[in-house]
Write a protein that holds these residues in place. Structure first.
Motif, PDB file in Angstrom:
ATOM      1  N   THR A   1      -5.938  -5.915 -13.184  1.00  0.00           N
ATOM      2  CA  THR A   1      -5.843  -4.805 -14.136  1.00  0.00           C
ATOM      3  C   THR A   1      -4.462  -4.791 -14.794  1.00  0.00           C
TER       4      THR A   1
ATOM      5  N   MET B   1     -12.532  -7.744 -16.323  1.00  0.00           N
ATOM      6  CA  MET B   1     -13.535  -8.802 -16.501  1.00  0.00           C
ATOM      7  C   MET B   1     -14.934  -8.231 -16.722  1.00  0.00           C
ATOM      8  N   MET B   2     -15.124  -6.944 -16.449  1.00  0.00           N
ATOM      9  CA  MET B   2     -16.425  -6.335 -16.716  1.00  0.00           C
ATOM     10  C   MET B   2     -16.690  -6.253 -18.222  1.00  0.00           C
TER      11      MET B   2
ATOM     12  N   GLU C   1       1.619   7.169  -6.635  1.00  0.00           N
ATOM     13  CA  GLU C   1       0.685   8.233  -7.004  1.00  0.00           C
ATOM     14  C   GLU C   1       1.303   9.621  -6.846  1.00  0.00           C
TER      15      GLU C   1
ATOM     16  N   ALA D   1       0.834  -1.203   0.000  1.00  0.00           N
ATOM     17  CA  ALA D   1       0.000   0.000   0.000  1.00  0.00           C
ATOM     18  C   ALA D   1       0.869   1.254   0.000  1.00  0.00           C
TER      19      ALA D   1
ATOM     20  N   ARG E   1       2.243   1.812  -3.391  1.00  0.00           N
ATOM     21  CA  ARG E   1       1.226   2.326  -4.308  1.00  0.00           C
ATOM     22  C   ARG E   1       0.922   3.798  -4.006  1.00  0.00           C
ATOM     23  N   ASP E   2       0.849   4.130  -2.717  1.00  0.00           N
ATOM     24  CA  ASP E   2       0.648   5.540  -2.339  1.00  0.00           C
ATOM     25  C   ASP E   2       1.752   6.411  -2.941  1.00  0.00           C
TER      26      ASP E   2
END
Lengths: 265, 793
Positions: free
Chosen positions: B289, B711-712, B132, B125, B128-129
């Motif tokens: 993703t 997958m959507m 950004e 996390a 990833r923070d």
């Protein structure tokens, strides 16, 4: 996901109090929409208010000519409820068609209704059944409650607590699933009840679930699949994407309306 | 004779040994591994298909909590690009364009998902923070996603110096002879089609852990790979300059690959290199993703074919022109897929005397494209088997009769095709006959009428296919541009008390090797499979190996084991001869027992292994102690599985939805070791083939944005999209490997798409349609039906 405060109140009053004090807090029910959004970092609430500890928001009961479903009732519980199956079998069958087993055992009716996803199943059912949505502070008719894609009459911090559904004479549902997501890409719920014949469409319209006046008139005059078979839906009201054009969805709405009437019997 | 009871050898449907572990959640996948002091990496990826990077500001990210380091390409001076393992030559003999594939973007991004920077932090996390907080100054530029657009004049250039985005312009076959055949043709049938781009979507996303030992200077990479030795070779030699002796690559349990985990990916090099910089282990695991935008995609061909026929329906020649999408960079084996794994298959099961194929490989602003289950062979089979149906209809001939008329006769093997391959064995008439019978082809018209009465359109489709696998003879592939040998390695270690450890250079990521390969040992050495351990996936344990792809594990890896077992038996016979005071020539061996021929004098394998390790009474001057042998096996040819697939579908005319109602596969995969596992492999392949035919498509917009990035929007096959798949085998033995095996991993995905699409077109026969592009989605089929009705009104 980003960091957030986590609250788990045990009463509606406490939940509303937390939400009122913090406009950036978000209520979470089954989490079937909010949780993926959090994980994808598409949503950054200051706090998440978990409603799952509020015991009296759960359950189905028959109240005279109405079925009353608590907001935290899971899709699986709606699908398997003896009261719902006896009174509104089309609603039970619809609930059984939502998502997959995991989703049905997590997702709640109140969560789906409050979110008003254009591809969700419940909004069209409640519109067609002439339901009333009860919140922590008032009751709102489905017609007034659903205000287009992801838009509802809910005020900031207002919680859905229960859904009241008049028992119809007959009702039916049919949908074409999006091949990938399996959400509805065109679904139609038809009902003949105390408020007359009502027809609502989900998945296909470009502004969320909506009622179709032409089909309602046709079915009021003649309750049969043939009565809606010839009704053309205007593609300019429809969504289009890689899974199907607006013209295709417009066509599907008519097909699903026919099948919904057949399913209703 | 000491036969294993119950029989666990060749031909037994033994339950999979590894499933006890997997079904109880006790598998050990890369992301399950946690190393002491482990940190986490997050890769910042490009949101643009094509952009110049004017600057990257990492200062704020470096100051974020828990951050150990932030790296960009500026920090990686001296690090090589990701290598390509296959070099194709153009028609004029010049080598293909091979632009650098940097580990992290160098001044430019070329596809959505191109790695730009990496953050290493205490937690995922935090990484990833911090990512950004990295500010990348992009100057977006127009992009191009399709091959046709990319080779058009004025198209945006993917790489400076690659004119017209052309990677190579290659051909195979005798052009003049083919033109001559066409000149005397009674009829020429033309057909064009697109082979849809697919996202592999293995259940387990890619993951990698890099670990640097500050004491020894050794590196270890744990990675989701189908071929750890290949990764060690490519990353060590070409990217990071680490000698093999200082680099260990471990590919533990891997949850599906389908080709996408063959290749050497940037993330492997990043975590390995960076672990020495931060002096802590670093883990990276993709989320779904990232998988969509960084795993190599598959297929993506645009082709035109012409078939020359005589008046009797005999094929005189075939011409093919194909554009193949390479994506933005050359993935490890990308260039060989649309050439030697594709155009060489265009003869199929037919006696086509002359073939000429041209293939242009094209760079686009999309994720790199490489081998995906079948790799080239599904593209060839789809083109050919759809063409056969189109041609049969045009000349008014029954599609089964047309195929039979052109089949390679049973007595024609070995059969030399005009496109390099020499088939060793096959019997296409038998697989066809059995499939027609199983599928009740003859009774179809009654089923069509019954469906019609319910308002459904029913269709039946056939595909008689062949593929080349068991990859591959090193000298042959070397002459075709491979930069590696494609032999395999097997070590048989018989322990003192008779249990066996097998070290294999192949890798199991769902195929069931721990069972199938143990069955080879049970069959030959008579050791119960419970006492046979298959070790794979660790360069520190296994001598060498080229890994698992191209349905090669049994044909090549199993053959190496067989050779090693021959050596074990030969040595065992010498020890047994000593113990039984006989001459070596008189000692026989069968399934665990050494016997002096014609006598009741015997020694068990355990007697011999114990003697080999406790050599008290032992010919120590003549034979070394121990009982362990290694063999390298280089195949003499490809193997050629083939067969017949028949699909039956029903179409809902109101919605356009195609439903599979039945599927029959009769495959010749050579000798079958475990029929249950073969059935599962074929069913899995057919599921992916049905996925390609009806459901799956990686959709980019014209500029290179990935539309079906989750997958959507990307339709993976689900159980209710499939039909009962009837699987049968009809065996002709491979003539050139000791086991007689051909391979079964890819046949399902190769044979099935044209069978399904031939069925879809058959169902629509009254709608004036002679072709439907994959995937046959409800909207596409409705458009056809609706368009036909509009035209009729």
């Amino acid at each position: 996901m980003y960091d957030f405060e986590y609250h788990k109140p045990s009463s509606v009053a406490d939940a509303v109090k937390i939400l009122a004090a913090d406009p950036d807090a978000r209520a979470i029910s089954g989490g079937m929409t909010l949780l993926p959004a959090l994980k994808l970092r598409l949503n950054k609430p200051t706090a998440v208010v978990d409603l799952s500890g509020i015991a009296d928001l759960r359950g189905v009961k028959r109240d005279g000519n109405k079925i009353v479903i608590g907001a935290l009732t899971k899709h699986y519980e709606v699908a398997t409820s003896a009261e719902v199956k006896a009174a509104i079998p089309a609603l039970a069958a619809m609930a059984a068609s939502i998502g997959d087993t995991q989703v049905r055992n997590r997702g709640t009716m109140g969560g789906s209704v409050a979110n008003n996803d254009p591809s969700a199943d419940y909004p069209a059912a409640l519109l067609a059944l002439g339901a009333t949505i009860q919140t922590d502070r008032r009751t709102i008719s489905a017609d007034d409650f659903f205000q287009g894609m992801f838009a509802t009459a809910l005020e900031a911090g207002e919680l859905v607590t229960a859904i009241h559904i008049p028992v119809p004479e007959k009702a039916g549902y049919a949908k074409m699933r999006n091949p990938a997501s399996r959400y509805s890409m065109a679904g139609v719920f038809v009902a003949k009840g105390p408020a007359g014949v009502r027809v609502a469409v989900n998945g296909a319209g470009n502004n969320g679930s909506y009622r179709h006046a032409g089909m309602e008139a046709a079915l009021s005059a003649n309750w049969s699949a043939d009565a809606v078979a010839g009704i053309k839906v205007d593609p300019s009201d429809m969504n289009g994407d890689i899974h199907g054009s607006a013209e295709y969805r417009a066509h599907l709405v008519t097909v699903m309306a026919k099948r919904a009437v057949t399913n209703a019997g | 004779m000491n036969v294993v009871q119950p029989f666990e050898g060749i031909g037994a449907s033994v339950r999979r040994k590894e499933d006890f572990r997997f079904l109880q959640g006790r598998g050990m996948y890369t992301d399950d591994i946690n190393r002491p002091g482990q940190t986490h990496a997050f890769i910042l990826r490009s949101p643009h298909a094509h952009a110049t990077i004017n600057g990257i500001d990492t200062a704020a990210a470096k100051a974020m909590p828990g951050v150990l380091a932030v790296f960009t390409s500026a920090d990686m001076a001296g690090i090589g690009g990701l290598p390509c393992g296959w070099q194709i030559h153009n028609k004029d003999g010049s080598p293909m364009a091979e632009p650098k594939h940097p580990v992290l973007a160098e001044g430019k991004v070329r596809h959505v998902g191109d790695p730009v920077a990496v953050v290493v932090a205490e937690t995922r996390a935090q990484a990833r923070d911090a990512a950004e907080a990295i500010v990348v100054d992009y100057a977006p530029m127009p992009g191009v996603s399709t091959t046709e657009a990319a080779i058009a004049p004025g198209a945006p250039a993917v790489h400076d110096g690659v004119a017209g985005n052309l990677c190579y312009d290659w051909h195979i076959g005798d052009k003049a002879a083919t033109e001559a055949a066409f000149a005397k043709a009674h009829k020429v049938v033309k057909f064009s089609t697109t082979n849809n781009r697919l996202v592999p979507n293995a259940m387990e996303p890619r993951s990698a852990i890099g670990e640097f030992d500050t004491m020894s200077g050794d590196y270890t990479l744990y990675t989701t790979s189908q071929n750890p030795h290949v990764i060690r070779l490519l990353m060590g030699a070409f990217v990071l300059s680490i000698p093999e002796s200082k680099l260990r690559v471990v590919a533990p349990d891997v949850g599906g690959g389908f080709g996408s985990k063959i290749y050497h990916y940037a993330e492997e090099a990043i975590v390995t290199w960076a672990s020495a910089k931060v002096k802590r282990p670093i883990k990276w695991t993709a989320d779904r993703t990232e998988s969509f935008m960084s795993d190599a995609h598959g297929r993506d061909h645009v082709s035109t074919a012409e078939l020359a026929l005589d008046a009797e329906g005999k094929i005189l020649g075939l011409k093919v022109h194909t554009l193949a999408n390479m994506g933005a960079y050359l993935s490890t084996f990308a260039p060989c897929v649309p050439t030697y794994l594709y155009a060489t298959l265009l003869a199929g099961v037919y006696t086509t005397p002359v073939i000429y194929a041209e293939v242009k490989a094209v760079f686009t602003h999309t994720v790199p494209v490489d081998a995906y289950r079948g790799a080239g062979r599904p593209e060839a089979t789809y083109l050919l088997e759809r063409l056969m149906d189109v041609a049969a209809r045009e000349i008014g001939m029954d599609r089964v009769e047309f195929r039979k008329k052109n089949f390679i006769p049973v007595d024609a093997f070995p059969y030399q095709t005009p496109v390099a391959l020499q088939y060793d064995s096959g019997d296409y008439f038998s697989t066809l006959a059995e499939a027609l019978k199983t599928a009740d082809w003859a009774g179809f018209e009654a089923r069509r009428e019954a469906a019609k009465a319910k308002g459904k359109l029913r269709g039946i489709g056939i595909s008689t296919y062949l593929e080349a696998c068991g990859i591959a003879p090193s000298a042959v592939v070397g002459s075709l541009g491979a930069r590696a040998g494609l032999y395999e390695v097997g070590t048989i270690r018989v322990h003192p008390t008779g249990s066996v450890t097998v070290l294999t250079g192949t890798h199991s990521h769902g195929q069931g090797h721990e069972t199938t390969l143990a069955q080879l040992v049970a069959d030959k050495l008579g050791v119960p499979i419970a006492n046979v351990d298959i070790v794979h996936g660790d360069t520190a344990k296994v001598p060498f190996g080229m890994g698992t792809y191209g349905s090669r594990s049994l044909a090549v890896g199993g053959s190496a084991m067989d050779k090693a077992m021959d050596k074990i038996i030969a040595k065992g016979k010498r020890i047994a001869a000593h113990l039984m005071e006989a001459s070596v020539e008189d000692v026989e061996f069968e399934r665990g027992t050494f016997r002096v021929a014609g006598t009741d004098k015997t020694k068990s394998l355990t007697d011999i292994s114990l003697t080999a390790y406790v050599p008290h009474n032992y010919p120590i001057e003549e034979i070394e102690p121990g009982l362990e042998e290694t063999a390298f096996y280089d195949p003499k040819n490809f193997t050629y599985p083939g067969g017949c697939h028949i699909a039956e579908v029903e179409i809902d005319t109101e919605t356009g939805k195609v439903s599979m109602v039945n599927f029959t596969a009769v495959d010749d995969v050579g000798r079958v070791i475990n029929p249950m596992i073969v059935e599962g492999q074929v069913q899995g392949g057919v599921a992916q083939g049905i996925g390609q035919a009806l459901l799956e498509a990686a959709v980019y917009d014209a500029e290179g944005q990935l539309i079906s990035g989750s997958m959507m929007d990307y339709t993976m096959p689900r159980a209710d999209d499939l039909a009962p798949v009837s699987v049968a085998t009809h065996t002709t033995l491979c003539t050139h490997n000791p086991l007689g095996v051909k391979g079964c991993g890819e046949v399902g995905a190769i044979g099935s798409p044209p069978a399904v699409m031939n069925a879809v077109v058959d169902a629509l026969r009254d709608f004036g349609v002679n072709h439907v592009e994959m995937p046959a989605t409800p909207a596409k089929i409705w458009n056809i039906i609706h368009g036909h009705r509009l035209a009729a009104e």
